[in-house]
Enzyme design. Structure first.
Site, short mmCIF file in Angstrom:
data_model
loop_
_atom_site.label_atom_id
_atom_site.label_comp_id
_atom_site.label_asym_id
_atom_site.label_seq_id
_atom_site.Cartn_x
_atom_site.Cartn_y
_atom_site.Cartn_z
N ASP A 409 0.82 -1.21 0.00
CA ASP A 409 0.00 0.00 0.00
C ASP A 409 0.86 1.26 0.00
OD1 ASP A 409 -2.63 1.40 0.47
OD2 ASP A 409 -1.60 1.98 2.30
N GLU A 461 1.24 -0.45 -5.16
CA GLU A 461 0.30 0.64 -5.42
C GLU A 461 1.15 1.91 -5.48
OE1 GLU A 461 -3.40 3.18 -3.60
OE2 GLU A 461 -1.81 2.39 -2.37
#
Length: 732
Positions: A409, A461
Site C-alpha cells: 500500500d 500501489e
C-alpha cells in the site's frame, strides 16, 4: 550468579529497585543464587500470604522480608534448580508454581546479534510469545525489543496485570526476555513498559500472533502448529508458475462489508471460506485480494492503520480460522493476495508509537516521521531493526500463512520525503534530493527476499512516474512483480465520465496508456479507493440514463479485459452497485433482483471465463509482441480496434470498441489476417442487458485491400459496446 564474597542477603538498595518496579536485572536478585556457605531462593510474590519451597520431598517455608512481597529461603550446598514454589495467596486457594527466575537465558547470542545487525529476517520466531520447553518444563517464552525502556514486564490475568510481578531480563541489543512456565495457548498478555520518566505504558506485542477483538487490545498466546494445511498441491503448482505469464483476475474484497448476517454482523473466516470462495470461483476470478487483515483498532481505517502486524484481525475468528480460509481458497484454485501496509502505523497507545518512550519504530522528527494527512507515523527505514521487523513480517505472511502475493500500500508515500508536504515540511536526503533512500533500499531488500519464495507476487500501489518499479534489482529496479496502472485508471474514468458526444475530443485518454503500457508490468485496477469519498460507484460514474450507464460500464469492463495488463475489480462493481461503498454495510446484493444488474454480473462472469481460456489475453501482457493496433485513428466515430496475441501468435484475438451510442452499420475495418473471425464477446448481448445489435457467429475476412491491408471486415457495431473475435483459419 556466584556471589561468594557478598552478603547472603540481597542489597537493600537493589531490593528497593526490584519491589519498586524499576530494577533492570531482576535475575540478579530473584531465583536461586549460590553463596559461600549455601544458596538462597528469592521470590517476589506480593499477592502471597506465605510461600514454601518444594525441593524433592522437603517443604521449606520462605521468610517474608520487610520489603513488600519479597520472600527468601536458605539451603546448604549444592545449589539445585529443580524446586517449585507453593503459594498461599491472601485470597484464593493454595497452588504450586514453577519459579520463572530459576530458568536460564532463552535467546541465543546469534539471535541477539542478528537482530541488532538488522539481518534477522525470521525475527517472528525470536521475538513475541512462543510456546517452548525449558529445562523440561512447558511454558511461554516472551521477548520484545525496547532498548530505551527502564523496565519491561509481562502482565496478564495470570499475575492480575501487576507490572511488578514478572519483570523481564534485559539482553544485549535492547531485547527483553522472560520464560513463564505453565502458561498455555490462549493466555492474554501485554508488555508493561516503564519509559524514561517512570510512566508505565501497556503495549500489545509487536510480534504477537493473535490479539483480542477490538476495542480490546491484549495479545494472545497462539500455537501456530495446531493447524494442518491441505494445500500442498496448490503450492507445488505455484512453484512451477510464472505469475507474469498467467491469468490474474483479482476480486478485491473488504471482509467486514462483503456480506453481513441478518443481525448486521460480518461473516467469520470459516463462513467466508465457503460463501466468498464459492462466489469468486463461480464468477471466474483467479485470485481474491483482501484489504488489510492484520489487526487494526479502528474499522473506519479499513485495515490500513495496523497495530498487530503479525496477527490476522480477530474480528472474523482465530489465526487457525484465517488459515482455513486461505487453505480453502487454494483447494478451489483461488490465489490469495493480501494488502500489506509497511508505510505507516497509527498513534494508538497500545501500538508501536513511542514504544519504549522514544521514537523507536518511527522517526523522532515529524518532518520525517509523521503523515499529517493520515494522522499516522512513518517507519524509520534507516534503522536496521525496523527494516528487519518489516521484512520479517512480509516473509511471515508468505511462509506461515501461504499467502500468494502482497500488494504494498501507498508506495509513493514511502519513496518521497516530500510526499503530501509543503516546502519546509520535509528533509532532503543526503544528496539534497526528495527520494527517501532508506525506504528505497528497504523495498529492494523486501522484494529480493520475498521472491526467493517460488511463485509469489509483490504488487506496488504506486501512483507516480518513479522508474522501474516492476523491474528486477539487477536492472536497477525496485523488484516488484507488478505495479498498479493508476494512470490508465484515471484516464479511463475521465473518458467514460464524459458524454459520448464529446469523446472524440478526449480520444487521447483511451489510447494514451499504450504509449507506456510496457514500461512496467502493469495491473489494471478498479479499486476500493475509486468508489468511495464522493467519487461515485463504477456504474454511477457513467453519464446518461440507466441503459447508457450500464452500457458504458459493460464497454469499460470489456475494454479493460482486452487491454494488456492483469485485472482487479472491487466488490460490488460486478453487479453495478449504484451507491458508493460503505464499510459498515454489505454489498447491495438485493440489486440482483433487477435484470440489468444480473446482466452486468453475467458479463463479468463471462469476461473472467473468456480471460482464463484465451492465452492471448494474458500470456504476453508486458511487451509489444502481445498487442497491435488495428485502427486507433477513427476519432470522429470514437471507435478503436486492436489485436491481442498469444505466444508465437498461435492465437489471435480482435477487439472492436464503439464508445458512442450510435449503431454503425456496414462498418469497414481493414485487417491483415485472412480467415473466419468468430465472435466470442459482444457486450451488447441481451444476456448482459444489451440491445442485441451485432450479435453474430462471426464474419469472414474479404480480400479487399484497404488502408494498406489486404482484407476487410464488414461489421455492425453495437452502441456503447465492445466486440471480440477469435481468428480461425480457412478450411484447407
Amino acid at each position: 550468579m556466584n556471589q561468594a564474597d557478598s552478603d547472603p542477603r540481597p542489597i537493600p538498595e537493589e531490593v528497593a529497585k526490584l519491589t519498586g518496579g524499576y530494577h533492570r536485572d531482576p535475575f540478579s536478585i530473584l531465583g536461586p543464587h549460590e553463596y559461600e556457605d549455601g544458596w538462597q531462593v528469592c521470590a517476589l510474590l506480593p499477592q502471597a500470604e506465605s510461600v514454601d519451597v518444594l525441593l524433592g520431598d522437603s517443604v521449606t517455608p520462605m521468610h517474608r522480608s520487610a520489603e513488600a512481597g519479597l520472600f527468601t529461603a536458605d539451603f546448604p550446598l549444592p545449589l539445585r534448580r529443580d524446586y517449585r514454589l507453593r503459594i498461599k495467596p491472601r485470597v484464593g486457594e493454595v497452588h504450586d508454581i514453577e519459579d520463572p527466575y530459576r530458568f536460564p537465558i532463552q535467546l541465543t547470542a546469534d539471535e541477539i546479534h542478528y537482530h541488532a545487525e538488522g539481518t534477522h529476517f525470521e525475527s517472528y520466531g525470536t521475538l513475541g510469545a512462543h510456546l517452548v520447553t525449558s529445562e523440561g518444563v512447558a511454558g511461554v517464552r516472551f521477548a520484545v525489543w525496547a532498548p530505551n525502556a527502564e523496565v519491561v514486564s509481562v502482565v496478564g490475568m495470570f499475575n492480575d496485570w501487576d507490572s511488578k510481578r514478572h519483570p523481564m531480563r534485559m539482553r544485549d541489543a535492547g531485547i527483553w526476555e522472560l520464560f513463564l512456565p505453565d502458561l498455555k495457548a490462549g493466555t492474554l498478555y501485554k508488555y508493561a513498559v516503564k519509559v524514561p520518566g517512570g510512566r508505565v505504558h501497556l503495549k500489545s506485542d509487536p510480534c504477537g500472533y493473535a490479539h483480542e477483538v477490538p476495542p480490546k487490545t491484549a495479545s494472545i498466546v497462539y500455537d501456530p502448529k495446531t493447524y494442518i494445511w491441505n494445500d500442498s498441491q496448490w503450492l507445488a503448482q505455484r512453484e512451477k508458475t510464472n505469475p507474469l505469464k498467467g491469468p490474474l483476475s483479482a476480486y478485491e474484497v473488504h471482509l467486514e462489508s462483503w456480506l453481513r448476517k441478518p443481525d448486521h454482523t460480518p461473516l467469520g473466516y470459516r463462513e467466508l471460506a465457503h460463501s466468498l470462495v464459492d462466489y469468486a470461483k463461480d464468477m471466474g476470478y483467479t485470485h481474491i485480494e483482501l484489504m488489510p487483515i492484520m489487526e487494526y483498532p479502528y474499522s473506519g481505517s479499513w485495515g490500513y492503520q495496523v497495530t498487530g502486524f503479525y496477527a490476522p484481525t480477530s474480528r472474523f475468528g482465530s489465526p487457525d480460522d484465517f488459515k482455513y480460509f486461505i487453505d480453502h481458497c487454494h483447494q478451489n484454485n483461488l490465489g490469495v493476495i493480501v494488502d500489506w501496509v509497511p508505510g505507516h502505523f497509527p498513534k494508538d497507545a497500545h501500538g508501536l508509537a513511542r514504544f519504549d518512550g522514544t521514537a523507536l519504530y518511527e522517526h523522532a522528527d515529524p518532518r520525517q516521521g509523521e503523515h499529517r494527512d493520515w494522522g499516522t507515523l512513518i517507519f524509520n527505514y534507516g534503522r536496521s531493526e525496523v527494516k528487519a521487523f518489516l521484512i520479517s513480517n512480509a516473509l511471515f505472511w508468505l511462509r506461515e500463512y501461504h499467502i500468494d502475493g502482497l500488494r504494498v500500500d501507498a508506495v509513493a508515500s514511502m519513496l518521497y520525503n516530500d510526499y503530501s508536504r509543503k516546502a519546509g515540511e520535509w528533509i532532503p536526503n543526503q544528496y539534497g534530493g526528495r527520494e527517501n533512500l532508506e525506504a528505497i533500499e528497504f523495498l529492494k531488500k523486501f522484494n529480493e527476499l520475498a521472491h526467493q519464495i517460488p511463485g509469489i507476487m509483490t504488487l506496488a500501489e504506486e501512483s507516480t512516474s518513479f522508474p522501474n518499479v516492476s523491474r528486477p534489482l539487477y536492472l536497477g529496479g525496485l523488484g516488484f512483480t507488478m505495479k498498479w496502472n493508476m494512470g490508465w485508471m484515471h484516464d479511463m474514468f475521465k473518458y467514460f465520465g464524459s458524454d459520448p458526444i464529446y469523446r472524440k475530443y478526449n480520444h487521447n485518454n483511451v489510447t494514451f496508456s499504450l504509449l507506456y503500457a510496457f514500461t512496467e508490468n502493469f495491473l489494471l485496477p478498479v479499486s476500493h479507493d475509486e468508489v468511495v469519498h464522493g467519487k461515485a460507484s463504477l456504474v454511477s460514474k457513467m453519464p446518461g440514463d440507466e441503459w447508457r450507464r450500464f452500457a458504458n460500464t459493460r464497454a469499460f469492463l470489456s475494454y479493460m479485459y482486452g487491454h494488456p495488463g492483469k485485472k482487479l475489480l472491487f466488490m460490488g462493481c460486478e453487479i453495478g452497485q449504484t451507491t458508493e461503498w460503505n464499510y459498515q454495510a454489505s454489498v447491495s446484493w438485493d440489486l440482483l433482483n433487477f435484470p440489468i444488474h444480473r446482466g452486468l454480473q453475467t458479463l463479468v462472469r463471462d469476461l473472467n471465463r473468456l480471460y482464463v481460456n484465451e492465452p492471448a489475453l494474458y500470456e504476453i501482457d508486458f511487451h509489444w509482441d502481445g498487442f497491435q493496433w488495428v485502427d486507433l485513428n477513427d476519432i470522429e466515430n470514437s471507435v478503436i480496434s486492436f489485436m491481442r496475441f498469444s505466444t508465437g501468435r498461435e492465437q489471435m484475438l480482435l477487439f472492436v470498441c464503439n464508445f458512442t451510442p450510435v449503431v454503425r452499420h456496414g462498418y469497414k475495418l481493414a485487417v491483415e489476417h485472412d480467415g473466419f473471425y468468430r465472435q466470442i464477446l459482444n457486450s451488447d448481448d441481451p444476456r448482459y442487458g444489451g440491445s442485441g445489435v451485432g450479435g453474430v457467429d462471426g464474419v469472414w475476412a474479404e480480400p479487399n485491400p484497404h488502408l494498406g491491408k489486404p482484407y476487410i471486415l464488414n461489421l455492425t457495431l453495437p452502441p456503447l459496446a465492445v466486440m471480440a473475435f477469435r481468428i480461425e483459419g480457412r478450411p484447407s
